[in-house]
Design a protein around this motif. Structure first.
Motif, PDB file in Angstrom:
ATOM      1  N   GLY A 165      -0.453   4.652  -4.446  1.00 43.46           N
ATOM      2  CA  GLY A 165       0.291   5.181  -5.630  1.00 43.46           C
ATOM      3  C   GLY A 165       1.414   6.004  -5.065  1.00 43.46           C
ATOM      4  O   GLY A 165       2.216   6.556  -5.451  1.00 43.46           O
ATOM      5  N   VAL A 166       1.220   6.437  -3.615  1.00 42.01           N
ATOM      6  CA  VAL A 166       2.171   7.332  -2.929  1.00 42.01           C
ATOM      7  C   VAL A 166       3.446   6.514  -2.391  1.00 42.01           C
ATOM      8  O   VAL A 166       3.177   5.705  -1.453  1.00 42.01           O
ATOM      9  CB  VAL A 166       1.599   8.210  -1.946  1.00 42.01           C
ATOM     10  N   PRO A 167       4.734   6.592  -2.990  1.00 46.51           N
ATOM     11  CA  PRO A 167       5.983   5.779  -2.325  1.00 46.51           C
ATOM     12  C   PRO A 167       6.111   6.026  -1.148  1.00 46.51           C
ATOM     13  O   PRO A 167       6.161   7.109  -0.692  1.00 46.51           O
ATOM     14  CB  PRO A 167       6.795   5.935  -3.448  1.00 46.51           C
ATOM     15  N   GLN A 201       0.833  -1.152  -0.055  1.00 42.90           N
ATOM     16  CA  GLN A 201       0.140  -0.081   0.021  1.00 42.90           C
ATOM     17  C   GLN A 201       0.846   1.364   0.095  1.00 42.90           C
ATOM     18  O   GLN A 201       1.912   1.392   0.335  1.00 42.90           O
ATOM     19  CB  GLN A 201      -1.000  -0.054   1.307  1.00 42.90           C
ATOM     20  N   GLY A 202       0.409   2.348  -0.353  1.00 42.34           N
ATOM     21  CA  GLY A 202       1.296   3.704  -0.443  1.00 42.34           C
ATOM     22  C   GLY A 202       1.408   4.129   0.876  1.00 42.34           C
ATOM     23  O   GLY A 202       0.611   3.770   2.008  1.00 42.34           O
TER      24      GLY A 202
END
Length: 309
Positions: free
Chosen positions: A57-59, A50-51
């Protein structure tokens, strides 16, 4: 009245734990910081399922690769200092066995002469829960509630006795006791968490969110406390994850606490108008080593106090 200022201790992999924690802690106390703080990150999943903060999508930032254990770090700081408070911002409650965590915090408080501030949250990483939690993610609020119960019991008078879902303590003597009542701060974002905070905790521990929003949230919490009949004062300490740079940030898109010392202090001044009584500054992600961390911390502290913070 000036706000209290704290400093985040070096826990990241580019620091030498056994050397840098003590050096930064001693220097921060000499500079004038009233408190020293640690955070918790137990692993860096590759790849993450998960991000960051659960946002798709958030690294995850590379700085989360190899974060030192918060309580080991805080113990090193305790041994190197005399006055500064020693806080967790925050421990992810469900990653700890409640009884053992309560005893460890009590021992650290006794050893440090009554300087511990226990900041708790429930976390967001499913990978961390899969590796280390004492209960599933959807039970995180219940685990935090039990931890608060267990801490109150363990830190209180003997004999200690408690029965919960995770913890059973037969009537026992449990020591050492804290040197004084340990303040408990909660991260508390959602409605249920805010009710828990005003009913059960000593203070609020948010991450900096912008001056206007901070003012609004702090006002809301105090109104909620009044609505729920809280009679004792509500404390707070805002975590500032600063993104320091030697040169000022130019152009559009600057985020709060991003840029030069002058820009960071400008944002700090704006945030203090909220009335929140305390802030902790963490600059370890954007400083190269302990020496630069100390230099930047000293510059920020001096400039902030000169600006009336």
């Amino acid at each position: 009245m000036p706000v209290t200022l704290g400093l985040g201790l070096p826990q990241l992999k580019h620091h030498v734990l056994g050397r840098d924690v003590a050096a930064v802690a001693r220097a921060a106390e000499e500079i004038g910081y009233e408190s020293l703080w640690v955070f918790e990150r137990v692993l860096f999943p590759v790849p993450a399922t998960q991000g960051l903060f659960g946002v798709p999508g958030v690294p995850w930032p590379d700085t989360y690769r190899g974060v030192a254990d918060p309580l080991v770090t805080l113990t090193l700081a305790a041994a190197a200092t005399e006055r500064a408070r020693l806080g967790t911002s925050v421990l992810v409650a469900p990653l700890h066995v409640p009884f053992q965590l309560a005893r460890t915090l009590a021992s650290l408080d006794a050893a440090s002469g009554g300087r511990v501030v226990a900041g708790f949250g429930t976390g967001w990483s499913h990978d961390e829960y899969a590796a280390a939690s004492v209960a599933p993610f959807d039970k995180r609020g219940a685990v935090l509630d039990e931890l608060l119960d267990v801490c109150a019991a363990v830190w209180g008078p003997d004999p200690v006795a408690y029965t919960g879902e995770l913890t059973t303590i037969a009537p026992s003597e449990v020591g050492p006791k804290p040197a004084r009542p340990i303040p408990v701060f909660l991260a508390a974002a959602g409605p249920r968490a805010k009710r828990r905070l005003v009913d059960r905790a000593d203070g609020w521990m948010p991450v900096a969110m912008g001056a206007r929003e901070l003012t609004r949230e702090w006002r809301h919490l105090r109104e909620l406390a009044e609505e729920r009949g809280r009679t004792r004062p509500l404390d707070a300490c805002v975590r500032v994850n600063a993104r320091y740079s030697a040169k000022p940030y130019e152009g559009d898109g600057r985020q709060p606490f991003q840029g030069s010392v002058a820009q960071i202090v400008e944002d700090l001044v704006a945030h203090t108008e909220s009335g929140v009584p305390g802030f902790l500054l963490d600059v370890q992600t954007t400083t190269r080593d302990a020496a630069e961390l100390i230099d930047v911390a000293a510059e920020v502290y001096t400039a902030a106090r000169a600006a009336g913070v």
